[in-house]
Design a protein around this motif. Sequence first.
Motif: not given
Length: 197
Positions: A135-143
């Motif tokens: 979910a965080y990668a889909e939202s492009k949260i850097p880290v």
Amino acid sequence: MSLVAEERSAVVLSQEDFEELARHAIRTNEALRMEFIGGKMGVKAVPDGDHGRIIAWLSMRCIQADSGWWLYTDQGLRVETYRNGNARPDGTLVPVDRFVGDGEWASTDGVLMVAEVTSRDSDTNRRDRVEKPRAYAESKIPVYLLIDRDTCEVKVHSQPDGVRYEQVVTVPFGKTVTLPEPVGVELDTEPLKDWAR
């Protein structure tokens, strides 16, 4: 009720319906922490004292690195591009004024890093190690920083491609790990050994 009947009676929620349900749940039970990831509603365990101490330690490290940052605890984020999920990270690192004017659930614009500390509940593996990284990668949260008290490891996820994190660095508690840009902070994880219970 049979498994087939149970599956047919499942309720499908929109993001708006979930947010209203979560608002009501908080009004009636402040200890309840709800999330909606991967099309599934979940409840997070209320953090214990060691969990809180780890977040305090991480907050201090981040603020020492840049006094214009703040590690918000429990700020709700709208995550996932295709299912409209809602996550409540243990820590969200942003410029200090990033969430001014936002409500309980904010967009991930301007988020530098999210952090999770594993809890002692049955959902930890699925939630913190599988669903949230996606979910965080889909939202492009850097880290995405996962402090895993079960395995006594720190996992640093970076380089989101919109589907997954392309880079994952794992170090045991006691080693130094670098949080990549835009965070750019080195963490000596030795203190985590004291709070892994």
